[in-house]
Design an enzyme around this catalytic site. Structure first.
Site, PDB file in Angstrom:
ATOM      1  N   ASP A 128      28.991  24.274  -7.970  1.00  0.00           N
ATOM      2  CA  ASP A 128      27.716  24.445  -7.270  1.00  0.00           C
ATOM      3  C   ASP A 128      27.641  23.401  -6.159  1.00  0.00           C
ATOM      4  O   ASP A 128      28.440  22.465  -6.131  1.00  0.00           O
ATOM      5  CB  ASP A 128      26.548  24.276  -8.263  1.00  0.00           C
ATOM      6  CG  ASP A 128      25.321  25.085  -7.852  1.00  0.00           C
ATOM      7  OD1 ASP A 128      25.269  25.553  -6.694  1.00  0.00           O
ATOM      8  OD2 ASP A 128      24.415  25.260  -8.683  1.00  0.00           O
ATOM      9  N   ASP A 155       0.822  -1.224   0.000  1.00  0.00           N
ATOM     10  CA  ASP A 155       0.000   0.000   0.000  1.00  0.00           C
ATOM     11  C   ASP A 155       0.854   1.271   0.000  1.00  0.00           C
ATOM     12  O   ASP A 155       0.328   2.378   0.069  1.00  0.00           O
ATOM     13  CB  ASP A 155      -0.949   0.003   1.199  1.00  0.00           C
ATOM     14  CG  ASP A 155      -0.203  -0.006   2.520  1.00  0.00           C
ATOM     15  OD1 ASP A 155       1.049  -0.009   2.498  1.00  0.00           O
ATOM     16  OD2 ASP A 155      -0.851   0.008   3.578  1.00  0.00           O
ATOM     17  N   GLU A 204       3.212   2.040   2.328  1.00  0.00           N
ATOM     18  CA  GLU A 204       3.805   2.354   3.632  1.00  0.00           C
ATOM     19  C   GLU A 204       5.234   1.818   3.705  1.00  0.00           C
ATOM     20  O   GLU A 204       5.532   0.748   3.173  1.00  0.00           O
ATOM     21  CB  GLU A 204       2.996   1.704   4.764  1.00  0.00           C
ATOM     22  CG  GLU A 204       1.674   2.384   5.033  1.00  0.00           C
ATOM     23  CD  GLU A 204       0.974   1.767   6.249  1.00  0.00           C
ATOM     24  OE1 GLU A 204       1.531   0.824   6.862  1.00  0.00           O
ATOM     25  OE2 GLU A 204      -0.132   2.225   6.558  1.00  0.00           O
ATOM     26  N   HIS A 220      22.793  22.683   1.532  1.00  0.00           N
ATOM     27  CA  HIS A 220      22.431  23.926   0.840  1.00  0.00           C
ATOM     28  C   HIS A 220      22.031  24.973   1.887  1.00  0.00           C
ATOM     29  O   HIS A 220      20.983  24.864   2.499  1.00  0.00           O
ATOM     30  CB  HIS A 220      21.266  23.667  -0.107  1.00  0.00           C
ATOM     31  CG  HIS A 220      20.876  24.882  -0.886  1.00  0.00           C
ATOM     32  ND1 HIS A 220      21.558  25.293  -2.006  1.00  0.00           N
ATOM     33  CD2 HIS A 220      19.904  25.796  -0.681  1.00  0.00           C
ATOM     34  CE1 HIS A 220      21.006  26.391  -2.471  1.00  0.00           C
ATOM     35  NE2 HIS A 220      20.007  26.722  -1.688  1.00  0.00           N
ATOM     36  N   LYS A 224      21.237  34.504 -12.185  1.00  0.00           N
ATOM     37  CA  LYS A 224      20.163  33.558 -12.540  1.00  0.00           C
ATOM     38  C   LYS A 224      18.865  33.927 -11.849  1.00  0.00           C
ATOM     39  O   LYS A 224      18.868  34.386 -10.716  1.00  0.00           O
ATOM     40  CB  LYS A 224      20.611  32.152 -12.097  1.00  0.00           C
ATOM     41  CG  LYS A 224      19.505  31.133 -11.963  1.00  0.00           C
ATOM     42  CD  LYS A 224      20.003  29.822 -11.360  1.00  0.00           C
ATOM     43  CE  LYS A 224      19.298  29.494 -10.059  1.00  0.00           C
ATOM     44  NZ  LYS A 224      19.688  28.211  -9.473  1.00  0.00           N
ATOM     45  N   ASP A 240      25.009  30.885  -9.917  1.00  0.00           N
ATOM     46  CA  ASP A 240      24.016  31.811  -9.362  1.00  0.00           C
ATOM     47  C   ASP A 240      24.652  32.520  -8.164  1.00  0.00           C
ATOM     48  O   ASP A 240      25.767  32.176  -7.735  1.00  0.00           O
ATOM     49  CB  ASP A 240      22.699  31.108  -8.991  1.00  0.00           C
ATOM     50  CG  ASP A 240      22.869  29.971  -7.992  1.00  0.00           C
ATOM     51  OD1 ASP A 240      23.860  29.992  -7.222  1.00  0.00           O
ATOM     52  OD2 ASP A 240      22.022  29.063  -7.971  1.00  0.00           O
ATOM     53  N   ARG A 288      15.172  31.926 -11.064  1.00  0.00           N
ATOM     54  CA  ARG A 288      14.442  30.665 -11.227  1.00  0.00           C
ATOM     55  C   ARG A 288      13.007  30.954 -11.621  1.00  0.00           C
ATOM     56  O   ARG A 288      12.310  31.721 -10.970  1.00  0.00           O
ATOM     57  CB  ARG A 288      14.493  29.838  -9.937  1.00  0.00           C
ATOM     58  CG  ARG A 288      13.843  28.491 -10.099  1.00  0.00           C
ATOM     59  CD  ARG A 288      14.167  27.533  -8.978  1.00  0.00           C
ATOM     60  NE  ARG A 288      15.494  26.940  -9.043  1.00  0.00           N
ATOM     61  CZ  ARG A 288      15.867  26.008  -9.912  1.00  0.00           C
ATOM     62  NH1 ARG A 288      15.018  25.573 -10.821  1.00  0.00           N
ATOM     63  NH2 ARG A 288      17.083  25.514  -9.897  1.00  0.00           N
TER      64      ARG A 288
END
Ligand code: R5P
Length: 313
Positions: A218, A36, A38, A129, A192, A169, A194
């Protein structure tokens, strides 16, 4: 206190390599999905009184891997672990660390709350990040960096002396400066914006890239849109083809590999924080963080300093 390393399903090869370098077997765990949808986990060995490290990047499919991580930590706590450290080589949702538009959720904060709610004593991440994420965790957070390993690989492979380090960026400027300082190269910055999850536009390039070969750096590559848009803008600004792209986390979701392939690209260097991508067209060079993780885990287990492994800004 016995050392135990438990792996979720997101990157077992990395966990196995870290365990091998620690000289211990992975603690046996059953991690599966019920019909299912889970998730279900069960530790197959006792961890009572142990110093348990649960290694799981919350990479795509992000929710599945996040739930597995939470369940494994919960299972370890209920099984009597003395101390639990969540080792999250790639932290999904980290980019949603602020509300950029009205009525958005602060997903990074919620993900951090969930991890600490299951009772972890410490969290270890790699090149997460945004450094502000640390503040979202009420448990101590140690951020390791794969950048020295990526730098080493870049130097080993070699690059033209007339290269330029490029931040694709504004968020990558500090990272670019770090590479530039170590390699003694100039820096250029791509402006940049987005537009959507798969679309970005470039409004300009700051710095002189004419006749230079770009090394675009990056923290992560997801759809590849950021890197590709930066590469196109750099070529328009007079940069030479044969670029190198360096990032810690190579997610390469959807058609990222196709988007990145082209004459402009010489190679992509990424770490194995998420399970390695298998597209053979992409000129990919992988750097393993297994040694970095085993070093960090070993030091934390022995109560030693992480000096030289962690990053601060
Ligand atoms: C953004 O701030 C990040 O540092 C990356 O540049 C970005 O998330 C990469 O995503 P994509 O590859 O989808 O453009």
């Amino acid at each position: 206190m016995e050392l135990s390393l438990v792996a979720g399903s997101a990157n077992r090869p990395l966990a196995a390599a870290a365990a091998a370098s620690l000289g211990i077997p992975l603690t046996s765990a059953d991690v599966r999905q019920f019909p299912d949808g889970e998730q279900h986990v069960q530790l197959r060995q006792s961890v009572r009184g142990a110093d348990v490290f649960v290694l799981q990047p919350t990479s795509p499919p992000v929710d599945k891997h996040l739930i597995e991580l939470l369940f494994l930590c919960d299972a370890a706590r209920r099984a009597g672990a003395e101390r639990i450290t969540a080792v999250i080589p790639y932290l999904g949702y980290a980019r949603q660390d602020r509300r950029a538009h009205a009525r958005e959720a602060l997903a990074a904060r919620l993900a951090a709350d969930m991890v600490t709610t299951v009772g972890v004593d410490r969290v270890v991440g790699i090149d997460v990040h945004g450094h502000s994420i640390e503040a979202f965790f009420s448990a101590p957070f140690d951020q390791l960096s794969a950048v020295p390993l990526l730098l080493q690989e870049l130097v080993r492979l070699g690059f033209p002396s007339e290269s330029v380090i490029v931040a694709p960026d504004l968020g990558a400027v500090k990272l670019a400066e770090r590479y530039a300082k170590d390699l003694d190269l100039p820096v250029a910055i791509v402006r940049k914006t987005r537009v959507s999850g798969t679309e970005v536009t470039v409004t300009g390039v700051i710095g002189d890239v004419r006749g230079r070969v770009p090394i675009i750096v990056d923290d992560m590559i997801s759809t590849g849109a950021t890197i590709r848009a930066a590469a196109d803008a750099l070529l328009r600004a007079g940069a030479r083809p044969g670029a190198t792209v360096v990032a810690t986390h190579g997610l390469f979701v959807g058609d990222a590999a196709d988007r990145l392939c082209g004459d402009w690209l010489e190679r992509v260097i990424v770490a194995d924080t998420v399970r390695p991508h298998t597209n053979t067209l992409l000129p990919l060079h992988m750097v393993s963080v297994s040694g970095l993780l085993s070093d960090g885990i070993g030091r934390l287990h022995r109560g030693e300093s992480l000096a030289g492994l962690v990053t601060y800004e």
